[in-house]
Write an enzyme that holds these catalytic residues in place. Structure first.
Site, PDB file in Angstrom:
ATOM      1  N   ASP A 265       1.929 -12.693  -2.509  1.00  0.00           N
ATOM      2  CA  ASP A 265       0.819 -11.918  -3.062  1.00  0.00           C
ATOM      3  C   ASP A 265      -0.220 -11.552  -1.995  1.00  0.00           C
ATOM      4  O   ASP A 265      -0.446 -12.320  -1.060  1.00  0.00           O
ATOM      5  CB  ASP A 265       0.161 -12.741  -4.181  1.00  0.00           C
ATOM      6  CG  ASP A 265      -0.785 -11.908  -5.018  1.00  0.00           C
ATOM      7  OD1 ASP A 265      -0.628 -10.664  -5.039  1.00  0.00           O
ATOM      8  OD2 ASP A 265      -1.686 -12.476  -5.636  1.00  0.00           O
TER       9      ASP A 265
ATOM     10  N   HIS B 197       2.226  -3.447   2.038  1.00  0.00           N
ATOM     11  CA  HIS B 197       3.633  -3.771   1.724  1.00  0.00           C
ATOM     12  C   HIS B 197       4.487  -3.717   2.991  1.00  0.00           C
ATOM     13  O   HIS B 197       5.358  -4.557   3.206  1.00  0.00           O
ATOM     14  CB  HIS B 197       4.188  -2.820   0.663  1.00  0.00           C
ATOM     15  CG  HIS B 197       3.518  -2.990  -0.675  1.00  0.00           C
ATOM     16  ND1 HIS B 197       3.368  -4.222  -1.272  1.00  0.00           N
ATOM     17  CD2 HIS B 197       2.944  -2.098  -1.526  1.00  0.00           C
ATOM     18  CE1 HIS B 197       2.736  -4.080  -2.440  1.00  0.00           C
ATOM     19  NE2 HIS B 197       2.464  -2.797  -2.610  1.00  0.00           N
TER      20      HIS B 197
ATOM     21  N   LEU C  17      22.165 -19.597   4.641  1.00  0.00           N
ATOM     22  CA  LEU C  17      20.974 -19.502   3.784  1.00  0.00           C
ATOM     23  C   LEU C  17      21.249 -18.503   2.672  1.00  0.00           C
ATOM     24  O   LEU C  17      21.782 -17.425   2.932  1.00  0.00           O
ATOM     25  CB  LEU C  17      19.765 -19.021   4.617  1.00  0.00           C
ATOM     26  CG  LEU C  17      18.491 -18.668   3.838  1.00  0.00           C
ATOM     27  CD1 LEU C  17      17.811 -19.926   3.300  1.00  0.00           C
ATOM     28  CD2 LEU C  17      17.493 -17.903   4.725  1.00  0.00           C
TER      29      LEU C  17
HETATM   30  C1  FPP Z   1       2.378  -8.560  -4.325  1.00  0.00           C
HETATM   31  O1  FPP Z   1       1.214  -8.164  -3.641  1.00  0.00           O
HETATM   32  C2  FPP Z   1       3.551  -8.042  -3.635  1.00  0.00           C
HETATM   33  C3  FPP Z   1       4.504  -7.248  -4.197  1.00  0.00           C
HETATM   34  C4  FPP Z   1       4.460  -6.819  -5.604  1.00  0.00           C
HETATM   35  C5  FPP Z   1       5.629  -6.737  -3.412  1.00  0.00           C
HETATM   36  C6  FPP Z   1       6.210  -7.663  -2.400  1.00  0.00           C
HETATM   37  C7  FPP Z   1       6.878  -6.848  -1.367  1.00  0.00           C
HETATM   38  C8  FPP Z   1       6.961  -7.146  -0.061  1.00  0.00           C
HETATM   39  C9  FPP Z   1       6.495  -8.420   0.535  1.00  0.00           C
HETATM   40  C10 FPP Z   1       7.542  -6.189   0.917  1.00  0.00           C
HETATM   41  C11 FPP Z   1       8.860  -5.680   0.559  1.00  0.00           C
HETATM   42  C12 FPP Z   1       9.863  -6.739   0.417  1.00  0.00           C
HETATM   43  C13 FPP Z   1      11.169  -6.501   0.506  1.00  0.00           C
HETATM   44  C14 FPP Z   1      12.118  -7.618   0.341  1.00  0.00           C
HETATM   45  C15 FPP Z   1      11.679  -5.160   0.779  1.00  0.00           C
HETATM   46  P1  FPP Z   1       0.195  -7.194  -4.379  1.00  0.00           P
HETATM   47  O2  FPP Z   1       0.578  -5.806  -4.076  1.00  0.00           O
HETATM   48  O3  FPP Z   1       0.123  -7.539  -5.835  1.00  0.00           O
HETATM   49  O4  FPP Z   1      -1.154  -7.569  -3.651  1.00  0.00           O
HETATM   50  P2  FPP Z   1      -2.616  -7.535  -4.256  1.00  0.00           P
HETATM   51  O5  FPP Z   1      -2.746  -8.745  -5.149  1.00  0.00           O
HETATM   52  O6  FPP Z   1      -3.470  -7.646  -3.052  1.00  0.00           O
HETATM   53  O7  FPP Z   1      -2.791  -6.248  -4.987  1.00  0.00           O
END
Ligand code: FPP
Length: 224
Positions: free
Chosen positions: A12, A29, A122
Site C-alpha cells: 500500500d 505504481h 520460490l
Molecule cells: C496499493 O496502493 C497498490 C495497488 C492497488 C497496486 C499494487 C501494484 C504494484 C505494487 C505495482 C504493480 C505490480 C505488479 C505485480 C505488476 P494504493 O494505490 O492504494 O496507494 P494509496 O493508498 O497511497 O492510494
C-alpha cells in the site's frame, strides 16, 4: 528461531508516493514495481518458499479507469519482460483471484503460470482481482454443490490457496492498519507487521528487519 516459509504483502502507498513526488498516482505504481522485484530477489536469498503479493483487489475496480488501465499495462509489460528471468530463477508464478481481464492479459498470465508450473525455488502468488470474502463464498458454494461436509479440511481444499501453507508473516506498508479483504481465513495465526513507509520507499533492509523480528517471536498458536 521461527522458519519463514510464506510471506504475504499488502503493497500500500503507491498512489500517495506518486502524488507527493510526481503529482501522478501512476508514477507511484511504476516505482512500486521495482520494489516487487527487490522483494522477490530478497525472498529467494532468504530461502522463503512462498510470496503472496496483493496487486489488485476486487474492490480496486472502483478506481478511475485510467489508473486501472495503467496497472494492467504495467503488469503486462512486467510479464513480457520478466517471464524468462522468473523462469531462469526457478520461480513459479500463480494467480489467485479471478482472471477476468483482457483476453491478451488472461492468456499471458496463463502462459507464464504454465511455463513456470514446475519451478521450485520460490512460488510467487499474485493476488489479482482477489477478495477474501469472494474466495470464501465460492468455497462454501463448492462444498454445497459437491455435498461435502463442512469441515475445516474440506473448506481449505476449496480455497484458491489450497496446497499453499498459511502465511507466517503479513506485511502492510503505507501506514494503514487494516486487512482490506486479504487472505482473511489464511492469516488466523499470521504475525502482522504494519510498516509506516509507503510501498515504493520500502527497501531490502526494511524487509530483512521484519524477517529478523519474526524469527525471534514466540509463536504459541493458542498454546502457552
Ligand atoms: C496499493 O496502493 C497498490 C495497488 C492497488 C497496486 C499494487 C501494484 C504494484 C505494487 C505495482 C504493480 C505490480 C505488479 C505485480 C505488476 P494504493 O494505490 O492504494 O496507494 P494509496 O493508498 O497511497 O492510494
Amino acid at each position: 528461531m521461527n522458519p519463514v516459509n510464506h510471506v504475504a504483502i499488502i503493497m500500500d502507498g503507491n498512489g500517495r508516493w506518486g502524488i507527493k513526488r510526481k503529482n501522478s498516482r501512476n508514477a507511484g505504481h511504476k516505482a512500486g514495481l521495482s520494489v516487487v522485484e527487490l522483494v522477490i530477489n530478497e525472498s529467494i536469498k532468504q530461502k522463503i518458499k512462498y510470496l503472496t503479493l496483493y496487486a489488485f483487489s476486487t474492490e480496486n475496480w472502483s478506481r478511475p479507469q485510467k489508473e486501472i488501465k495503467y496497472l494492467f499495462s504495467l503488469l503486462e509489460s512486467f510479464l513480457n519482460k520478466q517471464s524468462d528471468e522468473l523462469h531462469k530463477k526457478n520461480i513459479k508464478l500463480k494467480v489467485i483471484g479471478r482472471k477476468n481481464f483482457s483476453l491478451k492479459l488472461n492468456t499471458l498470465l496463463s502462459n507464464v503460470e504454465k511455463k513456470t508450473s514446475s519451478n521450485k525455488t520460490l512460488q510467487v502468488n499474485l493476488a489479482l482481482n482477489y477478495g477474501s470474502k469472494t474466495e470464501l463464498l465460492n468455497a462454501f458454494r463448492k462444498l454445497n454443490k459437491k455435498k461435502y461436509k463442512i469441515t475445516e479440511k474440506n473448506l481449505i481444499k476449496c480455497l484458491q490457496t489450497k496446497n499453499i501453507p498459511d502465511p507466517d508473516i503479513l506485511i502492510r506498508t503505507g501506514n494503514t492498519k487494516r486487512l482490506s479483504n486479504f487472505l482473511l481465513w489464511q492469516i488466523a495465526y499470521t504475525e502482522i507487521f504494519f510498516e509506516k513507509k509507503l510501498w515504493p520507499d520500502f527497501n531490502k533492509n526494511d524487509y530483512i528487519k521484519i524477517i529478523k523480528i519474526f524469527k525471534n517471536i514466540k509463536r504459541t498458536f493458542g498454546n502457552v
